[in-house]
Scaffold this active site. Structure first.
Site, PDB file in Angstrom:
ATOM      1  N   ASN A 182      35.900  45.994  45.370  1.00  0.00           N
ATOM      2  CA  ASN A 182      34.737  45.479  44.700  1.00  0.00           C
ATOM      3  C   ASN A 182      34.598  44.765  42.474  1.00  0.00           C
ATOM      4  O   ASN A 182      35.260  45.680  41.988  1.00  0.00           O
ATOM      5  CB  ASN A 182      33.925  46.986  44.113  1.00  0.00           C
ATOM      6  N   GLU A 183      34.452  44.080  42.691  1.00  0.00           N
ATOM      7  CA  GLU A 183      34.530  43.128  41.818  1.00  0.00           C
ATOM      8  C   GLU A 183      33.789  43.920  40.578  1.00  0.00           C
ATOM      9  O   GLU A 183      32.724  44.027  41.172  1.00  0.00           O
ATOM     10  CB  GLU A 183      34.007  41.494  42.028  1.00  0.00           C
ATOM     11  N   PRO A 184      33.964  42.790  39.313  1.00  0.00           N
ATOM     12  CA  PRO A 184      33.035  42.592  37.701  1.00  0.00           C
ATOM     13  C   PRO A 184      30.865  43.022  38.598  1.00  0.00           C
ATOM     14  O   PRO A 184      31.120  41.871  40.147  1.00  0.00           O
ATOM     15  CB  PRO A 184      33.055  42.723  37.046  1.00  0.00           C
ATOM     16  N   THR A 201      40.458  36.661  41.111  1.00  0.00           N
ATOM     17  CA  THR A 201      41.100  37.256  42.730  1.00  0.00           C
ATOM     18  C   THR A 201      41.059  36.075  43.647  1.00  0.00           C
ATOM     19  O   THR A 201      42.648  36.511  44.101  1.00  0.00           O
ATOM     20  CB  THR A 201      39.972  38.513  43.258  1.00  0.00           C
TER      21      THR A 201
END
Ligand code: F6R
Length: 646
Positions: A182-184, A201
């Site tokens: 769950n990236e920014p 990442t």
């Protein structure tokens, strides 16, 4: 070990499942920390603690006749936990027959059989060594067609629901603050879905994929809300490279740019940190800001240096009101006056400076270098000074570093060999046959394929000759180099084996032979794939054994440099370098041509190694200057390992 609880459990996300749960208010220590946090000494202790909590949950559920449902993570952080779970299974009868597992994520697209897949990771690092029935294992599939992705994600959510939800979820944290992938920008109500990986990442995983260009751009991941529904969450972080994001996640505001901050609103989340990852938390970095402090010399130095930074003043110019305005009056009181305190810290820092005349002479010195180049990158300055001082130096290269040589470098060296042979200086046929075998292999090679022995050898030899050229530049002779080629590195993959008896035996052999008075060991705790940490462990274990066998304990100096530098507040010794000495050191680094321009595993810092060295060594000197001590051109820093100083 200290527990700290969530300070603000009132403001929360729409939590459907836990309205009735009460936060552990009794654990609250500082209003700054918003997630319960446990700090342990090292990676191993963290593994033991987390695995034992997982074992408790499994046993409790099984005793009640229920299956335990675990949410699992991949990555470097949980490896120690998995090792301990395997031990608990083997030695203490912990059964996984009644465990259901759900992994957080998988790259997309990804063949489950690929060496990069999380399926393979989980089977290799955990499941194959447990009694968990394969049907109980769930990992999102990265090999479904794009038009099947949605159904795969929906099915994954349904399977979690059908299992009764996750009892205990294990998480790591990425440098973007991601949990799962769950990236920014991930919403608090996101569920299992296909996501685009953040650039940071992809850079962080580039080493595992043999280059950023090979890292998939997408992944399937459980969503924030999917994770949030777990009844208990254990989030883990180790290493200095995680310190900033850990502080942000634990002490910062909830923000969808940092998914881990959502955990502040989960009623049963605990952060497990090693000391390096906890270093940015206020209670560790600047404990005087949040309460009374048990002062020791190290902390006093840190506080005064911090104040000097905050005020922009040299140490000797700090006044009573500077201390008072920054919660440090009690420290002044211990010393009677700011002048006495300032003088004490100024002198303490000054006494750490060791020019050549104060460095050892005529001693036997062993420098353990994890890869060929860490020696010159991290301690090129002192190696030169020690050579000038007439010490008997051995540089022991612990691994061959062959993985970090590009294929095109092998081609160049093979071309060189063939040309020498064509000029009749070498048997022509043999050189051409070798060249043809290597060319054939490289032409068909796909990213991640393990090199054939000839290519592995060529890469190792390239690095060996660079290492010899490097130390010669510093004034050491070729005989000083020893190539240990430790077996733990021989996996052919980025992932290494644990340190074994064979590794220790090789190091002990060397220690027995040279009987060093002084040993240098790399103290980097956040190199991208843990090789430095493993090398440090190997030397420490070998030293313990040789001391137990009656050899005298040498003094151990820890060096850093490729990934970070010791701060002046932590350094035991600061070694000044002149402009010429820094230049010589950089020339020695240049000899490692295969690592120049773009190293295959540069880590998050994109600068070349010599640029980092120049900035760090000059930075350390500039720091002393700012504090009001002498002005040097550049400086290396060393920490003497506890219990080894005469
Ligand atoms: C892995 C995962 C990621 C990692 C995180 C930290 O399944 O979901 O969130 O936990 O990227 O990775 P390491 O532990 O390699 O630093």
């Amino acid at each position: 070990m200290i527990l700290v609880g969530p300070a603000d459990a009132g403001a929360r996300l729409p939590i459907r499942y836990f309205a009735a749960m009460i936060p552990r208010q009794d654990d609250i220590r500082s209003g700054l920390e918003r997630i319960a946090t446990i700090i342990v000494d090292d990676h191993d202790e963290l593994g033991r603690l987390v695995a034992s909590r997982m074992a408790e949950v499994i046993r409790r559920k099984n005793a009640a006749g229920q299956q335990a449902v675990l949410g699992l993570a991949t990555g470097s952080t949980p490896i120690g936990v998995y090792r301990e779970l395997i031990r608990l299974h083997r030695e203490e009868g912990l059964s996984f027959a009644n465990v259901l597992s759900f992994n957080l994520d998988e790259y997309y697209p990804m063949d489950p059989a690929s060496i990069h897949s999380y399926h393979r990771f989980m089977w290799e690092n955990l499941f194959s060594q447990l009694d968990i029935p394969p049907a109980n294992v769930h990992i999102p599939r990265g090999d479904v067609r794009r038009d099947e992705v949605e159904a795969e994600c929906r099915g994954y959510e349904e399977a979690i629901q059908a299992a009764g939800g996750i009892d205990l979820q294990l998480l790591g944290i990425g440098r973007t603050g991601h949990i799962g992938f769950n990236e920014p920008g991930s919403g608090s109500e996101s569920r299992t879905r296909l996501v685009t990986l953040d650039l940071v990442t992809r850079k962080d995983t580039a080493a595992d994929f043999f280059g950023e260009e090979n890292v998939p751009r997408e992944a399937l991941t459980m969503g924030v809300e999917t994770i949030f529904e777990a009844r208990e969450i254990l989030i883990l972080a180790t290493g200095e490279h995680k310190a900033d994001i850990v502080r942000r996640a634990v002490e910062g505001e909830v923000d969808h740019e940092v998914a881990a901050t959502f955990l502040q609103r989960h009623p049963r989340t605990t952060f497990y940190l090693d000391r390096a990852a906890a270093a940015g938390l206020t209670r560790i970095a600047t404990p005087w800001l949040i309460g009374s402090v048990e002062w020791n010399q190290k902390l006093v130095v840190r506080a005064v240096v911090w104040l000097s930074h905050r005020t922009g003043k040299a140490i000797l110019k700090l006044t009573q009101s500077d201390y008072a305005e920054h919660h440090l009056s009690s420290l002044v009181a211990r010393y009677g006056s700011p002048g006495a305190l300032n003088g004490e810290v100024f002198n303490a820092l000054g006494s750490r400076i060791r020019g050549r005349s104060k460095l050892p002479t005529g001693k036997r010195v062993a420098c353990f270098s994890p890869h060929p180049d860490d020696d010159v990158i991290s301690m090129g300055g002192i190696l030169h000074k020690l050579a000038v001082n007439g010490n008997q130096i051995t540089v022991a290269y612990m691994t061959s570093g062959n993985l970090a040589v590009f294929d095109h470098d092998v081609r160049r060296h093979i071309d060189f060999l063939r040309r020498v042979a064509d000029e009749h200086h070498l048997p022509k046929e043999a050189a051409h046959a070798l060249g043809a075998r290597i060319e054939r292999f490289l032409a068909a090679k796909r990213p991640g394929d393990v090199d054939i022995p000839e290519v592995q050898d060529a890469k190792r030899i390239i690095r060996e000759s660079e290492a010899v050229a490097g130390i010669r530049t510093l004034g050491l002779d070729e005989g000083a180099a020893r190539f240990l080629d430790l077996p733990f590195y021989h996996t052919g993959k980025v992932k290494k084996d644990p340190i074994g008896e064979a590794d220790i035996a090789i190091i002990r052999g060397l220690l027995d032979e040279i009987r060093p008075d002084l040993v240098f060991v790399a103290g980097d705790l956040s190199d991208p794939h843990g090789t430095h940490r493993l090398c440090k462990e190997a030397v420490e274990r070998a030293l313990e054994e040789s001391v137990a066998a009656g050899l005298p304990r040498p003094e151990v100096w820890l060096y850093r440099g490729a990934w970070q530098e010791w701060p002046v507040t932590e350094a035991t010794w600061l070694v000044p370098l002149s402009q010429e000495e820094l230049r010589l050191k950089i020339q020695a680094i240049f000899k490692h041509q295969s690592q120049k321009d773009t190293a295959p595993f540069p880590g998050p810092d994109e600068r070349e190694f010599w640029q980092r060295v120049e900035a760090r060594n000059k930075g350390t000197a500039a720091e002393l200057d700012r504090l009001g001590l002498a002005e040097y051109f550049a400086m290396e820093a060393y920490v003497v390992a506890a219990g080894t100083q005469e």
